[in-house]
Design a protein around this motif. Structure first.
Motif, short mmCIF file in Angstrom:
data_model
loop_
_atom_site.label_atom_id
_atom_site.label_comp_id
_atom_site.label_asym_id
_atom_site.label_seq_id
_atom_site.Cartn_x
_atom_site.Cartn_y
_atom_site.Cartn_z
N ARG A 120 -27.65 -88.26 27.53
CA ARG A 120 -27.18 -88.92 29.02
C ARG A 120 -26.05 -89.96 28.50
O ARG A 120 -25.29 -89.76 29.53
N ASN A 121 -25.76 -90.07 27.69
CA ASN A 121 -24.95 -91.40 27.77
C ASN A 121 -23.51 -90.73 27.33
O ASN A 121 -22.43 -90.96 28.08
N ILE A 122 -23.18 -89.26 26.72
CA ILE A 122 -22.33 -88.53 26.68
C ILE A 122 -22.67 -88.30 28.26
O ILE A 122 -20.89 -87.76 28.37
N TYR A 123 -22.52 -87.33 28.31
CA TYR A 123 -23.18 -87.32 29.69
C TYR A 123 -22.15 -87.81 30.80
O TYR A 123 -21.38 -87.62 31.50
N ILE A 124 -22.88 -89.03 31.06
CA ILE A 124 -21.94 -89.73 31.78
C ILE A 124 -21.15 -90.22 31.32
O ILE A 124 -19.74 -89.95 32.23
N ALA A 153 -28.18 -98.59 30.12
CA ALA A 153 -29.01 -97.77 30.38
C ALA A 153 -30.03 -98.14 31.86
O ALA A 153 -30.29 -97.17 32.55
N SER A 154 -28.89 -98.77 32.75
CA SER A 154 -28.84 -98.69 34.11
C SER A 154 -28.02 -97.79 34.86
O SER A 154 -28.03 -97.45 36.11
N VAL A 155 -27.16 -97.26 34.27
CA VAL A 155 -25.66 -95.84 34.81
C VAL A 155 -26.55 -95.11 35.07
O VAL A 155 -27.63 -94.33 34.44
N PRO A 156 -26.84 -94.80 36.48
CA PRO A 156 -27.38 -93.47 36.64
C PRO A 156 -26.72 -92.54 36.15
O PRO A 156 -25.23 -92.09 35.59
N LEU A 157 -27.56 -90.83 35.91
CA LEU A 157 -26.86 -89.16 36.09
C LEU A 157 -25.85 -88.98 36.90
O LEU A 157 -26.56 -90.11 37.93
N PRO A 158 -24.79 -88.30 36.76
CA PRO A 158 -24.24 -87.50 38.05
C PRO A 158 -24.89 -86.96 38.87
O PRO A 158 -25.85 -86.59 38.01
N PRO A 159 -24.81 -86.86 39.77
CA PRO A 159 -25.15 -86.08 41.09
C PRO A 159 -25.93 -85.28 40.91
O PRO A 159 -26.49 -84.47 41.49
#
Length: 311
Positions: A170-174, A196-202
């Motif tokens: 998750r972190n690497i994708y963001i 941790a609050s940052v959303p995934l790409p849409p």
């Protein structure tokens, strides 16, 4: 995704997972990057199979559902090339078009240079063919540059080890979806760059993340850190790195790799075509590092146009 077949091929002492779809006579081999696995090509496999192509997307050794080698820390790019040739031989495939992303671009072009009779053309996403010498990005980037951190034995293992595999992916994708190079401060690790609050790409769903997370839970990250990050200085004994087959580079303009020292100038000045004379370059203004997942229909169309024009 249900129509994609999942086969296992045992070669070179390891069992490799090969996702496959389509029954056409023209074969397209997909090579993933990091933190990706075969699944990153799901949209392209379905589109190309529907257009009459046979598609193959293996997981490299130590990635996804493929076996982890006995000594992951000794894995090399040469292993990856030998694995790919053995897989194609086992499947009875004599020639392919190669579609590659991120560090998968390196084995794609190495396969073309070392086994030119096996490759009809190359499509790369997010990176061009580069001179084969050692990478020198670290000379002009700070110590916290993610590649320098991940090249250091044990550093990334300790950083990643604080989280489960799903959170690491998750972190690497963001991080890699942004247009800035991931650089940690002196007193932080790369994983600390994402809150941790940052959303995934849409365009990247929780289901997608769960799929990646489960696969990296199985494989871990040891082989993935060795290849590519700790193996780029290999010498392949290639005296002429000129690639003669038709090639296409699909480059997202918001890909953080564009910010690497010298990369934008290398691509836009025409230097990239010195090693690949038959290279076309297409820029996607909104494209990020994961443009094949971000804008699959657009990328699918570009790949199909290239393939159909070369048949």
């Amino acid at each position: 995704m249900e129509q994609i077949q999942h086969n296992f091929v045992t070669v070179r002492g390891l069992k490799f997972h090969v996702a496959e779809l389509g029954i056409g006579s023209t074969v397209v081999l997909f090579l993933h990057g990091f933190p990706e696995i075969w699944y990153s090509w799901r949209h392209q496999m379905i589109a190309l199979a529907g257009a009459g192509f046979r598609t193959l997307a293996p997981d490299y050794r130590g990635y996804g559902l493929s076996d982890i080698p006995p000594e992951p820390e000794k894995t090399t790019f040469a292993d990856i090339i030998a694995d790919l040739v053995a897989i194609l031989d086992h499947l009875g495939v004599t020639k392919v078009f190669v579609v590659a992303k991120d560090f998968g671009v390196r084995p794609a072009y190495l396969l073309t240079l070392l086994h030119p009779h096996r490759v009809s053309g190359v499509i790369t996403v997010g990176a061009p063919h580069m001179p084969l010498g050692p990478r020198k990005y670290g000379e002009s980037l700070p110590e916290g540059f993610y590649i320098l951190r991940w090249r250091e034995p044990g550093r990334a293992e300790a950083d990643f080890g604080r989280f489960d595999a799903k959170t690491v992916v998750r972190n690497i994708y963001i991080l890699f979806s942004k247009s800035e190079i991931p650089i940690a401060a002196e007193n932080q690790e790369v994983m600390d760059l994402v809150d941790a609050s940052v959303p995934l790409p849409p365009w990247f769903t929780e289901e997608d993340l769960a799929t990646y997370g489960a696969l990296y839970e199985k494989s871990g990250f040891k082989t993935a850190l060795q290849v590519p990050y700790r193996s780029y200085d290999e010498d392949f004994g290639i005296s002429n790195p000129m690639v003669k087959v038709p090639a296409l580079l699909i480059m997202g303009c918001k890909d953080y790799f564009f910010k690497f020292p010298g990369i934008e100038e290398y691509i836009k000045s025409g230097k990239a075509k010195e090693l690949v004379p038959n290279l076309d370059i297409i820029y996607l203004p909104e494209g990020t590092h994961f443009v094949q997942e971000q804008s699959p229909e657009l990328v699918n169309g570009l790949i199909l146009d290239f393939l159909k024009s070369r048949l």
